[in-house]
Design a protein around this motif. Structure first.
Motif, PDB file in Angstrom:
ATOM      1  N   GLY A 196     -50.445  61.836  76.849  1.00 56.93           N
ATOM      2  CA  GLY A 196     -49.521  61.280  77.391  1.00 56.93           C
ATOM      3  C   GLY A 196     -48.374  61.961  77.511  1.00 56.93           C
ATOM      4  N   ARG A 197     -47.971  63.371  77.229  1.00 51.47           N
ATOM      5  CA  ARG A 197     -47.282  64.212  77.587  1.00 51.47           C
ATOM      6  C   ARG A 197     -47.003  64.960  78.441  1.00 51.47           C
ATOM      7  NH1 ARG A 197     -47.066  67.554  71.767  1.00 51.47           N
ATOM      8  NH2 ARG A 197     -44.697  68.032  72.879  1.00 51.47           N
ATOM      9  N   ALA A 198     -48.372  66.017  79.159  1.00 48.79           N
ATOM     10  CA  ALA A 198     -48.787  66.339  80.138  1.00 48.79           C
ATOM     11  C   ALA A 198     -49.310  65.345  81.336  1.00 48.79           C
ATOM     12  CB  ALA A 198     -49.272  68.097  79.437  1.00 48.79           C
ATOM     13  N   VAL A 199     -49.450  66.071  82.551  1.00 49.27           N
ATOM     14  CA  VAL A 199     -50.587  65.923  84.026  1.00 49.27           C
ATOM     15  C   VAL A 199     -51.344  67.193  83.676  1.00 49.27           C
ATOM     16  CG1 VAL A 199     -50.247  65.159  85.951  1.00 49.27           C
ATOM     17  CG2 VAL A 199     -48.263  64.503  84.998  1.00 49.27           C
ATOM     18  N   LEU A 200     -52.524  66.354  83.962  1.00 51.79           N
ATOM     19  CA  LEU A 200     -53.551  66.575  84.139  1.00 51.79           C
ATOM     20  C   LEU A 200     -53.803  67.642  85.574  1.00 51.79           C
ATOM     21  CD1 LEU A 200     -57.918  66.393  83.364  1.00 51.79           C
ATOM     22  CD2 LEU A 200     -56.858  67.405  85.623  1.00 51.79           C
ATOM     23  N   ILE A 201     -54.082  69.196  85.263  1.00 52.57           N
ATOM     24  CA  ILE A 201     -53.695  69.498  86.577  1.00 52.57           C
ATOM     25  C   ILE A 201     -54.973  70.955  86.432  1.00 52.57           C
ATOM     26  CG2 ILE A 201     -52.574  72.431  87.374  1.00 52.57           C
ATOM     27  CD1 ILE A 201     -50.342  69.852  87.360  1.00 52.57           C
ATOM     28  N   ARG A 202     -55.496  70.726  87.715  1.00 53.79           N
ATOM     29  CA  ARG A 202     -56.625  71.244  88.574  1.00 53.79           C
ATOM     30  C   ARG A 202     -56.387  71.659  89.990  1.00 53.79           C
ATOM     31  NH1 ARG A 202     -59.315  65.583  91.045  1.00 53.79           N
ATOM     32  NH2 ARG A 202     -57.248  65.580  91.700  1.00 53.79           N
ATOM     33  N   ASN A 203     -55.379  72.047  90.051  1.00 53.32           N
ATOM     34  CA  ASN A 203     -54.988  72.332  91.591  1.00 53.32           C
ATOM     35  C   ASN A 203     -53.704  72.881  92.022  1.00 53.32           C
ATOM     36  OD1 ASN A 203     -55.125  69.997  92.715  1.00 53.32           O
ATOM     37  ND2 ASN A 203     -57.166  70.340  92.880  1.00 53.32           N
ATOM     38  N   ALA A 204     -53.340  73.588  92.630  1.00 53.71           N
ATOM     39  CA  ALA A 204     -51.787  73.207  93.080  1.00 53.71           C
ATOM     40  C   ALA A 204     -51.390  72.485  94.177  1.00 53.71           C
ATOM     41  CB  ALA A 204     -51.670  74.570  93.887  1.00 53.71           C
TER      42      ALA A 204
END
Length: 302
Positions: A196-204
């Protein structure tokens, strides 16, 4: 090159959020971007797929008016700079060397391009010897000047984690791109997401959402969490990101037989980087399965 103390009116305001702001900070280039700045960091030994994905993500961010910064290192750093510049956007670097020293040597052309784009930044005076410690120390500056930090590929000992920890202390939002869990370079991004320390990033669009949720997408100055409107707000077309339709195109080309990434990309008539990003999103949705050797097929029941 100019040397600025924290009291100088042109001193980068966000550096004052550090408990010990660099005094002085050495700058080359304009460093005049009024809108959001995003740091994209990761391993020097990134996989080719990670390099492609980083270039694609940095380019997408640049097209939204976001300046992309990194540390000019090999691997993810260099790919982030190149992706933003190739998209016609702006990119800058925080160096672990003095401004007049190029490291690594093969990034000389990139060093020159960045100097006339957003610019170069270092806390080291010309002639200062560089060590592993100077490279580690620059990461706190990289986090401070950014409105968000995105981690792509990194193992558990990666120096990019110094940037992440600095961002956490400064309350800058952190995102991470998930990766194949069998790859050691997935260890840090996946762990940050899991904890929970980072948000999942898939795109801009995910990066824009991350900054929006942190109330800091257009902060130019001031304390973390205090938004200040600027003239370079990301365009509303970010809300119409085409990624879902691309995922559908890729999904339509998957079958029960596992195929290499390049085959799927050719069938979908898409660049490999976009196909890779779509496949990652489909994996996370339980619609695609990655097989040994980097081959992909429909997930059971999909």
């Amino acid at each position: 090159m100019r040397a600025l103390d924290p009291g100088h009116p042109e001193y980068p305001a966000r550096l004052r959020d550090l408990s010990r702001p660099p005094a002085p900070i050495f700058l080359q280039g304009p460093w005049d971007h009024a809108g959001p700045i995003v740091a994209v960091v990761g391993s020097r030994n990134a996989r080719p797929e990670g390099i492609e994905l980083t270039r694609w993500l940095a380019g997408a961010l640049a097209r939204e008016g976001i300046a992309v910064v990194s540390g000019l290192a090999r691997g993810i750093d260099g790919a982030a700079h190149e992706g933003a510049l190739e998209a016609g956007g702006r990119s800058g670097a925080v160096l672990g060397t003095p401004l007049d020293e190029v490291y690594p040597p093969e990034h000389r052309d990139l060093h020159e391009q960045l100097a006339t784009s957003l610019g170069l930044m270092s806390e080291l005076a010309p002639g200062t010897p560089t060590t592993r410690r100077t490279f580690a120390a620059r990461n706190r500056i990289l986090a401070a000047i950014s409105h968000a930090v995105i981690l792509v590929q990194a193992d558990v000992k990666s120096g990019a984690l110094i940037t992440v920890r600095a961002a956490e202390r400064l309350r800058r939002p952190v995102g991470a791109v998930p990766w194949n869990p069998t790859d050691e370079l997935a260890a840090s991004p996946n762990a940050l997401i899991r904890e929970g320390r980072a948000v999942l990033i898939r795109n801009a669009r995910d990066v824009l959402t991350l900054m929006g949720e942190a109330h800091s997408p257009v902060m130019a100055t001031g304390a973390p969490g205090a938004p200040v409107a600027t003239t370079a707000t990301p365009s509303s077309r970010a809300l119409d990101d085409p990624r879902p339709s691309i995922e559908r195109r890729v999904l339509a080309e998957l079958g029960r037989r596992a195929e290499p990434l390049d085959v799927v990309a050719t069938r979908a008539d898409l660049p490999a980087a976009e196909t890779s990003a779509a496949l990652l999103a489909l994996e996370l949705a339980g619609l695609a399965r990655r097989e040994p050797g980097g081959r992909f097929r429909l997930a059971p029941g999909a």
